[in-house]
Design a protein around this motif. Sequence first.
Motif, PDB file in Angstrom:
ATOM      1  N   SER A 174       0.620  33.737  45.046  1.00  0.00           N
ATOM      2  CA  SER A 174       0.327  35.164  45.196  1.00  0.00           C
ATOM      3  C   SER A 174      -1.100  35.487  44.746  1.00  0.00           C
ATOM      4  O   SER A 174      -1.742  36.368  45.327  1.00  0.00           O
ATOM      5  CB  SER A 174       1.344  36.014  44.435  1.00  0.00           C
ATOM      6  OG  SER A 174       1.257  35.775  43.054  1.00  0.00           O
ATOM      7  N   ILE A 175      -1.616  34.782  43.750  1.00  0.00           N
ATOM      8  CA  ILE A 175      -3.014  34.978  43.350  1.00  0.00           C
ATOM      9  C   ILE A 175      -3.946  34.552  44.486  1.00  0.00           C
ATOM     10  O   ILE A 175      -4.935  35.224  44.783  1.00  0.00           O
ATOM     11  CB  ILE A 175      -3.325  34.216  42.049  1.00  0.00           C
ATOM     12  CG1 ILE A 175      -2.616  34.872  40.877  1.00  0.00           C
ATOM     13  CG2 ILE A 175      -4.820  34.161  41.787  1.00  0.00           C
ATOM     14  CD1 ILE A 175      -2.689  34.082  39.583  1.00  0.00           C
TER      15      ILE A 175
ATOM     16  N   VAL B 272       4.940  40.187  44.167  1.00  0.00           N
ATOM     17  CA  VAL B 272       5.500  38.844  43.981  1.00  0.00           C
ATOM     18  C   VAL B 272       5.049  38.266  42.653  1.00  0.00           C
ATOM     19  O   VAL B 272       5.834  37.659  41.920  1.00  0.00           O
ATOM     20  CB  VAL B 272       5.092  37.918  45.160  1.00  0.00           C
ATOM     21  CG1 VAL B 272       5.391  36.471  44.849  1.00  0.00           C
ATOM     22  CG2 VAL B 272       5.803  38.346  46.423  1.00  0.00           C
ATOM     23  N   TYR B 273       3.798  38.459  42.304  1.00  0.00           N
ATOM     24  CA  TYR B 273       3.288  37.937  41.035  1.00  0.00           C
ATOM     25  C   TYR B 273       4.035  38.542  39.844  1.00  0.00           C
ATOM     26  O   TYR B 273       4.380  37.848  38.898  1.00  0.00           O
ATOM     27  CB  TYR B 273       1.790  38.206  40.902  1.00  0.00           C
ATOM     28  CG  TYR B 273       1.210  37.683  39.619  1.00  0.00           C
ATOM     29  CD1 TYR B 273       0.850  36.349  39.514  1.00  0.00           C
ATOM     30  CD2 TYR B 273       1.048  38.498  38.510  1.00  0.00           C
ATOM     31  CE1 TYR B 273       0.331  35.836  38.333  1.00  0.00           C
ATOM     32  CE2 TYR B 273       0.534  38.005  37.332  1.00  0.00           C
ATOM     33  CZ  TYR B 273       0.178  36.674  37.246  1.00  0.00           C
ATOM     34  OH  TYR B 273      -0.324  36.178  36.072  1.00  0.00           O
ATOM     35  N   SER B 274       4.279  39.845  39.914  1.00  0.00           N
ATOM     36  CA  SER B 274       4.910  40.498  38.768  1.00  0.00           C
ATOM     37  C   SER B 274       6.418  40.283  38.702  1.00  0.00           C
ATOM     38  O   SER B 274       7.010  40.412  37.633  1.00  0.00           O
ATOM     39  CB  SER B 274       4.605  41.994  38.783  1.00  0.00           C
ATOM     40  OG  SER B 274       5.161  42.588  39.923  1.00  0.00           O
ATOM     41  N   SER B 275       7.063  39.929  39.822  1.00  0.00           N
ATOM     42  CA  SER B 275       8.519  39.802  39.801  1.00  0.00           C
ATOM     43  C   SER B 275       9.017  38.363  39.748  1.00  0.00           C
ATOM     44  O   SER B 275      10.146  38.135  39.327  1.00  0.00           O
ATOM     45  CB  SER B 275       9.118  40.485  41.031  1.00  0.00           C
ATOM     46  OG  SER B 275       8.751  39.791  42.204  1.00  0.00           O
ATOM     47  N   ASP B 276       8.216  37.406  40.157  1.00  0.00           N
ATOM     48  CA  ASP B 276       8.671  36.023  40.209  1.00  0.00           C
ATOM     49  C   ASP B 276       8.106  35.244  39.028  1.00  0.00           C
ATOM     50  O   ASP B 276       6.952  35.385  38.673  1.00  0.00           O
ATOM     51  CB  ASP B 276       8.230  35.367  41.518  1.00  0.00           C
ATOM     52  CG  ASP B 276       9.101  34.185  41.888  1.00  0.00           C
ATOM     53  OD1 ASP B 276       9.607  33.519  40.976  1.00  0.00           O
ATOM     54  OD2 ASP B 276       9.276  33.953  43.100  1.00  0.00           O
TER      55      ASP B 276
ATOM     56  N   LYS C 225       5.943  29.210  38.775  1.00  0.00           N
ATOM     57  CA  LYS C 225       4.497  28.991  38.739  1.00  0.00           C
ATOM     58  C   LYS C 225       3.911  28.876  40.141  1.00  0.00           C
ATOM     59  O   LYS C 225       2.819  29.361  40.395  1.00  0.00           O
ATOM     60  CB  LYS C 225       4.167  27.728  37.934  1.00  0.00           C
ATOM     61  CG  LYS C 225       4.199  27.926  36.464  1.00  0.00           C
ATOM     62  CD  LYS C 225       3.619  26.708  35.777  1.00  0.00           C
ATOM     63  CE  LYS C 225       3.550  26.981  34.290  1.00  0.00           C
ATOM     64  NZ  LYS C 225       2.903  25.884  33.582  1.00  0.00           N
ATOM     65  N   PHE C 226       4.638  28.219  41.059  1.00  0.00           N
ATOM     66  CA  PHE C 226       4.137  28.054  42.418  1.00  0.00           C
ATOM     67  C   PHE C 226       3.901  29.417  43.073  1.00  0.00           C
ATOM     68  O   PHE C 226       2.842  29.664  43.655  1.00  0.00           O
ATOM     69  CB  PHE C 226       5.112  27.225  43.264  1.00  0.00           C
ATOM     70  CG  PHE C 226       4.742  27.192  44.717  1.00  0.00           C
ATOM     71  CD1 PHE C 226       3.695  26.397  45.154  1.00  0.00           C
ATOM     72  CD2 PHE C 226       5.433  27.970  45.635  1.00  0.00           C
ATOM     73  CE1 PHE C 226       3.336  26.385  46.496  1.00  0.00           C
ATOM     74  CE2 PHE C 226       5.084  27.965  46.970  1.00  0.00           C
ATOM     75  CZ  PHE C 226       4.047  27.161  47.408  1.00  0.00           C
ATOM     76  N   TYR C 227       4.888  30.319  43.014  1.00  0.00           N
ATOM     77  CA  TYR C 227       4.752  31.615  43.664  1.00  0.00           C
ATOM     78  C   TYR C 227       3.720  32.491  42.971  1.00  0.00           C
ATOM     79  O   TYR C 227       3.064  33.318  43.609  1.00  0.00           O
ATOM     80  CB  TYR C 227       6.107  32.325  43.754  1.00  0.00           C
ATOM     81  CG  TYR C 227       6.976  31.729  44.820  1.00  0.00           C
ATOM     82  CD1 TYR C 227       6.609  31.783  46.152  1.00  0.00           C
ATOM     83  CD2 TYR C 227       8.155  31.086  44.492  1.00  0.00           C
ATOM     84  CE1 TYR C 227       7.397  31.231  47.142  1.00  0.00           C
ATOM     85  CE2 TYR C 227       8.955  30.520  45.471  1.00  0.00           C
ATOM     86  CZ  TYR C 227       8.568  30.595  46.794  1.00  0.00           C
ATOM     87  OH  TYR C 227       9.340  30.040  47.768  1.00  0.00           O
TER      88      TYR C 227
END
Length: 172
Positions: free
Chosen positions: A36-37, A23-27, A30-32
């Motif tokens: 994800s972090i 999710v971090y790499s594809s979205d 900023k919220f997601y």
Amino acid sequence: SLVGNSAFLAGYLIFSVFYSIAVYSSDSSKFYRYFSIGVLALSILGIFITANRGSIIGLFVAFIFLLIYLIIKGKNLSYKQFNARYISIILLCLIFVFSIVFISTRKSSVWQNVPGLNKVAIIGSEDATTQTRLLMSKLSLQAVDPTQNGIKKFLIGWGPENFSIAYGKYFE
């Protein structure tokens, strides 16, 4: 884990680690990305709290392979002035030093107070669960050995209901 087996929870948390990275790499939201972090940090913390040795070691090995991959392919991957290859080399060296220190001092009381690492620290030849697993591995290899039981047991196995037969036949 609500079902009384923390290994289930640790397995699900490993999935959430990799999904949070995806999710971090594809979205680009900023919220997601922040979410994800947070999920990544809480999942890793949860894996250590469950103290499941297999999950902790699997996470560690996956991280080592990620660092090796970044050393090989990450020379053009950078963020601001940080190069992924150099950071991976530094982290791999730090992990190597930590591993040497951990292995040489694993019986120290320091590691017995760290959740997750206390279970990894007791892995060895004198640990009863390790002895049981080694015995079961030896027994399982004998049970599917084609020279002793034929090719059918090697390809198909004994089946879930016949484990006790193989166990009884090869247990010393």
